[in-house]
Design a protein around this motif. Structure first.
Motif, mmCIF file in Angstrom:
data_model
loop_
_atom_site.group_PDB
_atom_site.id
_atom_site.type_symbol
_atom_site.label_atom_id
_atom_site.label_comp_id
_atom_site.label_asym_id
_atom_site.label_seq_id
_atom_site.Cartn_x
_atom_site.Cartn_y
_atom_site.Cartn_z
ATOM 1 N N SER A 84 0.845 -1.196 0.000
ATOM 2 C CA SER A 84 0.000 0.000 0.000
ATOM 3 C C SER A 84 0.882 1.248 0.000
ATOM 4 C CB SER A 84 -0.917 -0.010 1.225
ATOM 5 O OG SER A 84 -1.763 1.107 1.245
ATOM 6 N N PRO A 85 1.601 1.512 -1.100
ATOM 7 C CA PRO A 85 2.576 2.602 -1.105
ATOM 8 C C PRO A 85 1.980 3.989 -0.917
ATOM 9 C CG PRO A 85 2.251 1.716 -3.319
ATOM 10 C CD PRO A 85 1.559 0.782 -2.375
ATOM 11 N N ASP A 86 0.736 4.189 -1.326
ATOM 12 C CA ASP A 86 0.130 5.513 -1.219
ATOM 13 C C ASP A 86 -0.630 5.731 0.090
ATOM 14 O OD1 ASP A 86 1.040 6.246 -3.776
ATOM 15 O OD2 ASP A 86 -0.655 5.211 -4.710
ATOM 16 N N ALA A 87 -0.839 4.666 0.837
ATOM 17 C CA ALA A 87 -1.554 4.762 2.116
ATOM 18 C C ALA A 87 -0.911 3.792 3.097
ATOM 19 C CB ALA A 87 -3.036 4.441 1.940
ATOM 20 N N PRO A 88 0.232 4.156 3.671
ATOM 21 C CA PRO A 88 0.944 3.249 4.577
ATOM 22 C C PRO A 88 0.046 2.736 5.691
ATOM 23 C CG PRO A 88 2.271 5.179 4.093
ATOM 24 C CD PRO A 88 0.905 5.450 3.531
ATOM 25 N N ARG A 89 0.272 1.490 6.066
ATOM 26 C CA ARG A 89 -0.568 0.841 7.079
ATOM 27 C C ARG A 89 0.116 0.761 8.433
ATOM 28 N NH1 ARG A 89 -1.127 -4.630 4.197
ATOM 29 N NH2 ARG A 89 1.050 -4.068 3.820
ATOM 30 N N HIS A 90 1.076 1.643 8.656
ATOM 31 C CA HIS A 90 1.802 1.656 9.933
ATOM 32 C C HIS A 90 1.898 3.075 10.463
ATOM 33 C CE1 HIS A 90 4.936 2.897 7.097
ATOM 34 N NE2 HIS A 90 5.497 3.511 8.138
ATOM 35 N N ASP A 91 2.149 3.178 11.750
ATOM 36 C CA ASP A 91 2.555 4.419 12.400
ATOM 37 C C ASP A 91 3.895 4.178 13.076
ATOM 38 O OD1 ASP A 91 0.317 6.233 11.881
ATOM 39 O OD2 ASP A 91 -0.861 4.898 13.164
ATOM 40 N N TRP A 92 4.557 5.262 13.460
ATOM 41 C CA TRP A 92 5.849 5.142 14.139
ATOM 42 C C TRP A 92 5.677 5.427 15.630
ATOM 43 C CZ3 TRP A 92 9.251 2.766 11.355
ATOM 44 C CH2 TRP A 92 9.328 2.966 9.976
ATOM 45 N N ALA A 93 6.011 4.450 16.455
ATOM 46 C CA ALA A 93 6.145 4.676 17.894
ATOM 47 C C ALA A 93 7.612 5.009 18.169
ATOM 48 C CB ALA A 93 5.720 3.441 18.678
ATOM 49 N N SER A 94 7.861 5.879 19.128
ATOM 50 C CA SER A 94 9.234 6.327 19.366
ATOM 51 C C SER A 94 9.695 6.006 20.782
ATOM 52 C CB SER A 94 9.360 7.832 19.114
ATOM 53 O OG SER A 94 8.527 8.564 19.991
ATOM 54 N N ASP A 95 10.990 5.834 20.902
ATOM 55 C CA ASP A 95 11.669 5.604 22.179
ATOM 56 C C ASP A 95 12.875 6.536 22.170
ATOM 57 O OD1 ASP A 95 12.529 4.518 24.578
ATOM 58 O OD2 ASP A 95 13.577 2.844 23.617
ATOM 59 N N ILE A 96 12.956 7.468 23.130
ATOM 60 C CA ILE A 96 13.947 8.540 23.068
ATOM 61 C C ILE A 96 14.717 8.631 24.382
ATOM 62 C CG2 ILE A 96 14.327 10.979 22.533
ATOM 63 C CD1 ILE A 96 11.500 11.062 21.357
ATOM 64 N N TRP A 97 16.024 8.767 24.277
ATOM 65 C CA TRP A 97 16.850 9.010 25.459
ATOM 66 C C TRP A 97 18.024 9.898 25.049
ATOM 67 C CZ3 TRP A 97 16.650 4.679 22.585
ATOM 68 C CH2 TRP A 97 17.842 4.102 22.120
ATOM 69 N N VAL A 98 18.780 10.383 26.035
ATOM 70 C CA VAL A 98 19.926 11.240 25.739
ATOM 71 C C VAL A 98 21.167 10.679 26.415
ATOM 72 C CG1 VAL A 98 18.505 13.301 25.447
ATOM 73 C CG2 VAL A 98 19.512 12.816 27.684
ATOM 74 N N ASN A 99 22.315 11.023 25.837
ATOM 75 C CA ASN A 99 23.614 10.682 26.394
ATOM 76 C C ASN A 99 24.432 11.953 26.604
ATOM 77 O OD1 ASN A 99 24.065 7.570 26.360
ATOM 78 N ND2 ASN A 99 23.102 8.005 24.394
ATOM 79 N N VAL A 100 25.061 12.069 27.743
ATOM 80 C CA VAL A 100 26.042 13.118 27.998
ATOM 81 C C VAL A 100 27.359 12.401 28.287
ATOM 82 C CG1 VAL A 100 26.698 15.092 29.403
ATOM 83 C CG2 VAL A 100 24.273 14.658 28.931
ATOM 84 N N SER A 101 28.321 12.600 27.387
ATOM 85 C CA SER A 101 29.565 11.823 27.430
ATOM 86 C C SER A 101 30.750 12.756 27.616
ATOM 87 C CB SER A 101 29.737 11.032 26.128
ATOM 88 O OG SER A 101 28.635 10.174 25.913
ATOM 89 N N PRO A 102 31.428 12.703 28.776
ATOM 90 C CA PRO A 102 32.627 13.522 28.964
ATOM 91 C C PRO A 102 33.756 13.005 28.076
ATOM 92 C CG PRO A 102 32.332 12.031 30.814
ATOM 93 C CD PRO A 102 31.109 11.896 29.962
ATOM 94 N N PRO A 103 34.833 13.760 27.928
ATOM 95 C CA PRO A 103 35.963 13.272 27.147
ATOM 96 C C PRO A 103 36.390 11.872 27.584
ATOM 97 C CG PRO A 103 36.284 15.573 27.687
ATOM 98 C CD PRO A 103 35.048 15.138 28.426
ATOM 99 N N HIS A 104 36.661 11.039 26.589
ATOM 100 C CA HIS A 104 37.106 9.644 26.748
ATOM 101 C C HIS A 104 35.968 8.673 27.061
ATOM 102 C CE1 HIS A 104 41.051 11.424 26.597
ATOM 103 N NE2 HIS A 104 40.840 12.088 27.726
ATOM 104 N N ALA A 105 34.741 9.148 27.192
ATOM 105 C CA ALA A 105 33.612 8.227 27.347
ATOM 106 C C ALA A 105 33.293 7.578 26.008
ATOM 107 C CB ALA A 105 32.389 8.966 27.883
ATOM 108 N N SER A 106 32.557 6.464 26.057
ATOM 109 C CA SER A 106 32.243 5.717 24.838
ATOM 110 C C SER A 106 30.952 4.947 25.047
ATOM 111 C CB SER A 106 33.391 4.764 24.478
ATOM 112 O OG SER A 106 33.592 3.809 25.525
#
Length: 213
Positions: A84-106
């Motif tokens: 169904s290229p013109d009428a997609p049958r899905h929605d997007w659920a999201s999962d969001i987080w953040v990273n704060v990385s000091p120098p030398h973190a990985s």
């Protein structure tokens, strides 16, 4: 020789620069730093840095909503419902987080099972360089290669264009940049060598069936 080489199973990696990134980053950075000061965070893939709980949509306000809308648009542009290229049958659920990385973190290598797309947005790459951060590349690993290379690590395939196949791709990062990739790709971050904390937002998009109208 008359042999022909065909490249199979293309894996899309999407790189984009967020419009109005400077304003978004100016608004988002103090929210993230205040959250880090108030919460202990979690330990998942982060090594030496702080990672938030997966609740950024609740406190990130319009800057996070704007970023998410842009990433959803990227996801829609780079995949298609072939029935169904013109009428997609899905929605997007999201999962969001953040990273704060000091120098030398990985961040150690990992995947995101169950998600379809994964994206990283760089609020502050932690570097004074104009053309991107020093070190701290996002590393994406070809899932087909590790076991093969264990037996003969210096023997490499040649691609359809004749180039030597590399089992890992190291992607340079900079403030305002989005890197998006299929969530099944193993990825991590090598230590960065910037002068200050690196701040990034991670987003997973999960394709869920759209409710009937």
């Amino acid at each position: 020789m008359s042999a022909q080489t065909i490249g199979l199973f293309d894996t899309p990696i999407v790189i984009d620069e967020l419009p109005n990134a400077s304003a978004v980053n100016t608004a988002l950075k103090p929210l993230i730093l205040a959250r880090r000061a108030a919460r202990p965070g979690v330990q998942v893939s982060n090594i030496g840095g702080w990672q938030s709980e997966h609740d950024v949509a609740e406190w990130g306000g319009e800057p996070i909503a704007y970023l998410l809308r842009h990433i959803v648009a990227l996801a829609d542009r780079h995949c298609i419902d072939i029935v169904s290229p013109d009428a997609p049958r899905h929605d997007w659920a999201s999962d969001i987080w953040v990273n704060v990385s000091p120098p030398h973190a990985s961040n150690q290598m990992h995947t995101h099972p169950g998600a379809y797309w994964s994206a990283v947005y760089y609020v502050d790459d932690g570097s004074e360089q104009e053309d991107g951060a020093i070190g701290g590349e996002l590393v994406i690993e070809d899932p087909r290669m590790p076991m093969v290379l264990m037996t003969m690590p210096n023997l490499r395939l040649r691609g359809a264009n004749g180039a030597v196949h590399e089992p890992q791709l190291k992607m340079k990062v900079r403030s305002g940049r989005i890197i998006m990739f299929p969530s099944w790709l193993s990825h991590g971050v090598v230590p960065h060598r910037g002068a200050r904390d690196r701040i990034s937002v991670a987003i997973n998009l999960l394709a869920v069936p759209r409710a009937p109208a």
